[in-house]
Design a protein around this motif. Structure first.
Motif, mmCIF file in Angstrom:
data_model
loop_
_atom_site.group_PDB
_atom_site.id
_atom_site.type_symbol
_atom_site.label_atom_id
_atom_site.label_comp_id
_atom_site.label_asym_id
_atom_site.label_seq_id
_atom_site.Cartn_x
_atom_site.Cartn_y
_atom_site.Cartn_z
ATOM 1 N N ALA A 326 47.397 9.091 -7.607
ATOM 2 C CA ALA A 326 46.307 9.110 -8.762
ATOM 3 C C ALA A 326 46.222 10.631 -9.385
ATOM 4 C CB ALA A 326 45.124 8.603 -8.489
ATOM 5 N N GLY A 327 46.354 11.536 -8.296
ATOM 6 C CA GLY A 327 46.086 12.773 -8.957
ATOM 7 C C GLY A 327 47.507 13.420 -9.693
ATOM 8 N N LEU A 328 48.492 13.000 -9.196
ATOM 9 C CA LEU A 328 49.687 13.285 -10.001
ATOM 10 C C LEU A 328 49.893 12.884 -11.270
ATOM 11 C CD1 LEU A 328 52.489 14.789 -9.952
ATOM 12 C CD2 LEU A 328 53.713 12.784 -8.536
ATOM 13 N N SER A 329 49.556 11.355 -11.276
ATOM 14 C CA SER A 329 49.505 10.838 -12.723
ATOM 15 C C SER A 329 48.558 11.403 -13.830
ATOM 16 C CB SER A 329 49.080 9.212 -12.541
ATOM 17 O OG SER A 329 50.039 8.560 -11.521
ATOM 18 N N LEU A 337 57.167 13.466 -17.361
ATOM 19 C CA LEU A 337 57.481 13.105 -15.992
ATOM 20 C C LEU A 337 57.156 11.511 -15.603
ATOM 21 C CD1 LEU A 337 57.835 13.879 -12.831
ATOM 22 C CD2 LEU A 337 55.287 14.095 -12.966
ATOM 23 N N VAL A 338 57.935 10.844 -15.192
ATOM 24 C CA VAL A 338 57.938 9.615 -14.793
ATOM 25 C C VAL A 338 57.358 9.309 -13.221
ATOM 26 C CG1 VAL A 338 59.196 7.206 -14.419
ATOM 27 C CG2 VAL A 338 59.897 8.724 -16.259
ATOM 28 N N VAL A 339 56.202 8.650 -13.158
ATOM 29 C CA VAL A 339 55.645 8.703 -11.926
ATOM 30 C C VAL A 339 55.652 7.182 -11.335
ATOM 31 C CG1 VAL A 339 53.505 8.917 -10.455
ATOM 32 C CG2 VAL A 339 54.267 10.667 -12.162
ATOM 33 N N GLY A 361 47.212 4.811 -12.470
ATOM 34 C CA GLY A 361 47.636 5.757 -13.683
ATOM 35 C C GLY A 361 49.034 5.688 -13.937
ATOM 36 N N CYS A 362 49.914 5.381 -12.919
ATOM 37 C CA CYS A 362 51.143 5.770 -12.815
ATOM 38 C C CYS A 362 52.240 4.613 -13.752
ATOM 39 C CB CYS A 362 51.879 5.324 -11.553
ATOM 40 S SG CYS A 362 51.564 4.046 -10.450
ATOM 41 N N ASP A 363 53.386 5.123 -14.023
ATOM 42 C CA ASP A 363 54.297 4.290 -14.790
ATOM 43 C C ASP A 363 54.548 2.990 -14.498
ATOM 44 O OD1 ASP A 363 54.313 6.232 -17.261
ATOM 45 O OD2 ASP A 363 55.298 7.656 -15.481
ATOM 46 N N LEU A 364 54.941 3.009 -13.038
ATOM 47 C CA LEU A 364 55.525 1.765 -12.375
ATOM 48 C C LEU A 364 55.056 1.702 -11.065
ATOM 49 C CD1 LEU A 364 59.417 2.139 -12.937
ATOM 50 C CD2 LEU A 364 58.095 0.573 -14.083
#
Length: 422
Positions: A326-329, A337-339, A361-364
């Motif tokens: 979550a923090g990275l997203s 950046l694709v997360v 909140g990531c992409d995939l």
């Protein structure tokens, strides 16, 4: 039409051999390790022609290559001139792998020089080419070598990142030939896809986390999980085969380093968080396949916790770890950046997965059911990949590499045109 082993067409199935592999060996001390790579190739049914340079023969003799391959060794342009070996060997190959590939060999290959049989073979090959470099750290890091590697990768060759470890003499650093078993896995991946192998990650930098974090209670005990790291390692291997520069953040695994990946070993969730964020700064994609502990002991005890007769154990107080995914997203180092996250669930798999995708909140999000005998430690996996755009991509039960490839398919489709990784 089916090709015969001599390069012609037609022929019965009995006359046809396995995939034709040219094993090029250049003149480095790591040449002896290529004997193990040759053994793995031949024992798995590949038809291998060894093409050593003159310098390589100072390290491993022609008789050894012939005995291990079961066929004559091609060493000089002028041997068997009527068969035009400097053209035919490359023309008929399904794969060329050069291991070790010295700095000199990489330079000659990048600049199209053809002053011996191996470099002639590289010029005539129209099949996938894999280079496994081995040299001293200073040679690998020299700008000339880096430019030559970039040139070869831009042309579609797979140049595996060398490993870190003991080099010639007392030197230690990056430049060691990767484990032959791992080079073989890269070759197998490339051959499995043949001419259809995607090179859609060429020039990209991807970060993969793998394994399971451990949160220390005292000097001898920890809180951990069952993750073996196999899925993350499969993601790293397939990304290498598709041309990416791979950083693998590995938490407490007992697996050999995948050839071509820069491996960062970590222990706890906080160590993993710092390593992932550092690597993500110039990455095109981050795939969080590691099982990261949600909680850690609120207090670390400096000495071993003792059992006391007549007393029960003290209550274990836990505190929450930072949510790495979550923090990275939320705080992406750059907008492109694709997360990708992983969600291991034991019940209500898809419902929990959809809620987690929205929360993280990531992409995939790769959602799979886990259990004592499901997913953890096995060679197979199945999952549903949920997209932030509402897509759902089911991946049936199969090798973890198949799931890894499907994940990279979806990541590649979401990457823009700019190459951020170098």
């Amino acid at each position: 039409m089916a090709r015969q082993a001599d390069g012609g067409t037609d022929g019965t199935a009995a006359e046809r051999r396995g995939p034709r592999v040219v094993l090029g060996v250049s003149g480095g001390i790591a040449a002896y390790k290529s004997c193990e790579l040759l053994r793995r190739l031949t024992e798995s049914g590949h038809d291998v022609t060894v093409v050593p340079t003159e310098a390589a023969l100072h390290f491993v003799g022609e008789a050894t290559w012939a005995a291990l391959s079961g066929r004559p060794v091609a060493t000089r342009v002028w041997d068997g001139v009527h068969e035009v070996p400097h053209v035919r060997i490359g023309q008929h190959a399904d794969l060329v792998v050069v291991a070790p590939a010295t700095a000199d060999l990489l330079a000659r290959a990048a600049h199209g020089l053809a002053d011996d049989l191996l470099t002639n073979t590289l010029l005539t090959a129209r099949c996938p080419v894999v280079f496994a470099p081995a040299m001293h750290t200073e040679m690998w890091e020299h700008p000339a070598t880096r430019e030559n590697v970039a040139t070869l990768r831009r042309r579609g060759s797979v140049v595996i990142e060398p490993a870190v470890g003991r080099l010639t003499g007392v030197d230690t650093g990056k430049g060691r030939l990767p484990d032959p078993a791992e080079i073989f896995e890269v070759c197998r991946r490339v051959l499995d896809r043949g001419g259809d192998l995607p090179r859609d990650l060429a020039g990209r930098h991807v970060v993969v986390s793998a394994g399971g974090t451990r949160e220390p209670l005292d000097p001898v005990r920890y809180l951990g999980n069952r993750s073996s790291g196999k899925q993350g390692y499969a993601l790293a291997r397939t990304a290498v085969a598709r041309g990416a520069r791979v950083t693998l953040v590995a938490a407490n695994t007992a697996l050999p380093d995948p050839a071509g990946a820069d491996v960062v070993a970590v222990g706890s969730a906080e160590q993993l968080r710092r390593a992932v964020l550092a690597a993500a700064a110039d990455a095109d994609a981050v795939v969080m396949a590691a099982a990261v502990a949600d909680f850690r002991p609120a207090r670390y005890v400096d000495s071993k916790i003792k059992k006391r007769d007549g007393e029960g154990p003290a209550p274990l107080v836990l505190e929450q770890n930072p949510d790495v995914l979550a923090g990275l997203s939320a705080a992406r180092p750059h907008p492109g950046l694709v997360v990708v996250g992983f969600a291991a669930e034991t019940d209500d798999v898809l419902a929990n997965g959809r809620a987690k995708l929205a929360r993280k909140g990531c992409d995939l999000l790769v959602v799979n059911e886990v259990g004592e005998h499901t997913a953890f430690g096995t060679d197979d996996n199945q999952a549903v990949v949920l997209g932030a755009d509402g897509t759902e991509t089911p991946v049936p039960l199969g090798p973890k590499e198949a799931l890894a490839d499907r994940v990279w398919d979806l990541v590649a489709a979401r990457l823009g045109g700019e190459l951020r990784g170098r």
